[in-house]
Design an enzyme around this catalytic site. Structure first.
Site, PDB file in Angstrom:
ATOM      1  N   LYS A 124       0.832  -1.208   0.000  1.00 45.46           N
ATOM      2  CA  LYS A 124       0.000   0.000   0.000  1.00 45.46           C
ATOM      3  C   LYS A 124       0.861   1.250   0.000  1.00 45.46           C
ATOM      4  O   LYS A 124       1.913   1.303   0.639  1.00 45.46           O
ATOM      5  CB  LYS A 124      -0.847  -0.031   1.277  1.00 45.46           C
ATOM      6  CG  LYS A 124      -1.956   0.973   1.314  1.00 45.46           C
ATOM      7  CD  LYS A 124      -3.215   0.492   0.624  1.00 45.46           C
ATOM      8  CE  LYS A 124      -4.206   1.626   0.457  1.00 45.46           C
ATOM      9  NZ  LYS A 124      -3.828   2.549  -0.634  1.00 45.46           N
ATOM     10  N   LYS A 139       5.242   2.606  -2.975  1.00 45.23           N
ATOM     11  CA  LYS A 139       5.043   4.002  -3.371  1.00 45.23           C
ATOM     12  C   LYS A 139       5.288   4.134  -4.859  1.00 45.23           C
ATOM     13  O   LYS A 139       6.107   3.415  -5.427  1.00 45.23           O
ATOM     14  CB  LYS A 139       6.041   4.902  -2.616  1.00 45.23           C
ATOM     15  CG  LYS A 139       5.651   6.358  -2.601  1.00 45.23           C
ATOM     16  CD  LYS A 139       4.492   6.599  -1.664  1.00 45.23           C
ATOM     17  CE  LYS A 139       4.418   7.971  -1.109  1.00 45.23           C
ATOM     18  NZ  LYS A 139       3.705   7.956   0.174  1.00 45.23           N
TER      19      LYS A 139
HETATM   20  N1  GLU Z   1       0.122   8.842   0.455  1.00 41.09           N
HETATM   21  C1  GLU Z   1      -0.300   8.643   1.806  1.00 41.09           C
HETATM   22  C2  GLU Z   1       0.896   8.349   2.703  1.00 41.09           C
HETATM   23  O1  GLU Z   1       2.001   8.729   2.410  1.00 41.09           O
HETATM   24  C3  GLU Z   1      -1.424   7.622   1.906  1.00 41.09           C
HETATM   25  C4  GLU Z   1      -1.095   6.252   1.452  1.00 41.09           C
HETATM   26  C5  GLU Z   1      -2.294   5.314   1.384  1.00 41.09           C
HETATM   27  O2  GLU Z   1      -3.372   5.690   1.791  1.00 41.09           O
HETATM   28  O3  GLU Z   1      -2.107   4.189   0.913  1.00 41.09           O
HETATM   29  O4  GLU Z   1       0.760   7.808   3.756  1.00 41.09           O
END
Ligand code: GLU
Length: 478
Positions: A76, A112
């Site tokens: 995620k 990411k």
């Molecule tokens: N981009 C956000 C973070 O850095 C959310 C990531 C997500 O919800 O998967 O935590």
């Protein structure tokens, strides 16, 4: 030997920084060196270049998706659109996601993605083409899917991009019942969840409120009481910074003394009306020249103003060796990923400041993403089944109590007690509990270990232990 002294250049490579932070914490964890290496290492990175038609010509775009850890599935993490995206940055941010998820007990590995693009230079139609093409590349290599890897918004992306991603995935997987769970942060009508938009900003505030419940920890900073009246500076007025600032302003009675954006800072020591600032930005396209506040050209000026709490909610490497001595805040609340460099952090800690680390503080976003993913898989809105029966039961209980006591409750109080949680209530409640529990866990690690003196190391220790246990119980490491 040349006597000329070279100015020490600070290493701003986020991947080096995150790995160093890991190593410093790993010293306090009793795990096999090989296992620690396994936890730290980024498993795989997909790099792709693809052409997209922009006007009359084709432009090549560079993009990445890094998968840091597969100890839990799916993986995620957000997708960012920025000219600063590099492979190292994406890898570091993926690692932060792994640790973040472990800290808030969200059962995902970290990932990411990023596309090297300046969204402001492209029309919505062109961005849609870029997003759909990027998604197609991810599908080709199985770097997206409800059970493998689930993206979300990050810097430069939002609900709109997530809707394009979900739709593209759906086109390639006809009839896939769980297709909507391939991405989170979607618009509500496209399988999103109530409360995701404000989740990261609100998580920051839930955490800050918990920090202020431990008054003993704050005494040395000369901070007492609640968040009411505390002076706060916020860098970034995007999704995270805006909700953090507006909640502090509207609900906690804090004084927002400065807000910084990419094109400048607005500063008023008497406080800024955050709602009016948002309206001003909506009207003029910028926070600049907000009436009653002083506008300065540099967006980083907000980091240096007189305040109690500083919330960097933009990008990494904002508080560095260069400006660290100008930072006056007593609490640095890292709503962004990696905003403080190690050199700056060391200095701030020595000065007695509290740094609330990114891997804990901004985990509210992924926490609610987890709720959204789980809602998509269940195909049902939270609260749908139990809201009415809960209201009926509590209503009957009150009726009985009123009958026995021969007294009736004021209507407003009755409503508050009887009210069954709808989706937003449940999401907020789950988010608040998650942030409070995580803070207590980290604080407990720090209290128990004399040698751990900062919350970041404590947070890493908590994450490494959990991930380590997970690998050990998989039976991989004897
Ligand atoms: N981009 C956000 C973070 O850095 C959310 C990531 C997500 O919800 O998967 O935590």
């Amino acid at each position: 030997m040349a006597t000329r002294k070279r100015a020490a250049v600070e290493d701003l490579n986020l991947n080096h920084i995150v790995n160093d932070q890991f190593d410093r914490a790993a010293r306090h964890v009793k795990l096999h060196a090989g296992l620690l290496e396994q936890i730290k290492t980024c498993s795989n990175v997909y790099y792709v270049r693809f052409p997209v038609r922009i006007g009359k010509r084709y432009e090549m775009f560079e993009a990445w998706r890094a998968e840091h850890s597969h100890h839990k599935k799916p993986l995620k993490g957000g997708i960012r659109y920025s000219m600063m995206v590099t492979q190292d940055e994406v890898m570091a941010l993926a690692a932060l996601m792994t640790y973040k998820c472990a800290i808030v007990n969200v059962p995902f590995g970290g990932s990411k993605g990023g596309v090297r693009v300046r969204p402001r230079n492209y029309s919505a139609e062109q961005l849609e083409r870029i997003t759909r093409r990027y998604t197609t590349e991810l599908i080709k290599k199985e770097f997206i899917g409800p059970g493998v890897n689930v993206p979300a918004p990050d810097y430069g992306t939002g609900e709109r991009e997530m809707a394009w991603i979900a739709d593209t995935y759906d086109v390639f997987h006809p009839g896939g019942l769980d297709n909507m769970a391939c991405v989170t942060g979607k618009p509500l009508s496209q399988g999103g969840i109530n409360g995701r938009r404000e989740a990261t900003g609100l998580g920051v505030i839930y955490a800050l409120r918990e920090v202020f419940r431990h008054q003993k920890d704050l005494r040395r900073l000369g901070l007492a009481g609640t968040l009411e009246g505390k002076r706060v500076a916020v860098q970034g007025f995007g999704n995270v910074g805006f909700y953090a600032a507006s909640t502090l302003f509207n609900e906690d009675g804090a004084k927002i003394v400065a807000v910084g954006e990419w094109d400048g800072t607005v500063h008023n020591p008497k406080g800024i009306d955050v709602t009016a600032l948002a309206e001003h930005r909506h009207r003029t396209g910028s926070i600049r020249n907000f009436p009653g506040a002083k506008t300065t050209a540099k967006g980083t000026h907000c980091l240096e103003v007189e305040c109690d709490i500083l919330i960097p909610a933009a990008l990494e490497n904002q508080i560095t060796m260069e400006n660290r001595a100008k930072v006056k805040a007593k609490i640095i609340a890292e709503a962004a990923n990696g905003p403080t460099t190690p050199g700056a952090e060391e200095y701030l800690l020595k000065r007695g400041a509290i740094v609330l680390p990114d891997i804990f503080l901004n985990a509210g976003g992924v926490t609610v993403s987890y709720f959204e993913w789980s809602k998509n898989l269940s195909h049902m809105r939270f609260g749908r089944l139990e809201k009415r029966i809960g209201e009926m039961q509590r209503g009957s209980m009150l009726d009985a109590a009123e009958g026995l006591s021969k007294r009736t409750l004021p209507a407003k109080q009755r409503k508050r007690i009887v009210h069954g949680g709808d989706e937003r209530d449940l999401v907020h409640s789950g988010l608040e509990q998650t942030m409070v529990d995580a803070y207590l866990e980290i604080r407990d690690v720090m209290m128990r270990h004399k040698k751990i003196e900062d919350l970041r190391t404590a947070a890493y220790v908590s994450a490494i232990r959990k991930i380590g246990t997970s690998y050990l119980e998989m039976g991989i490491f004897p």
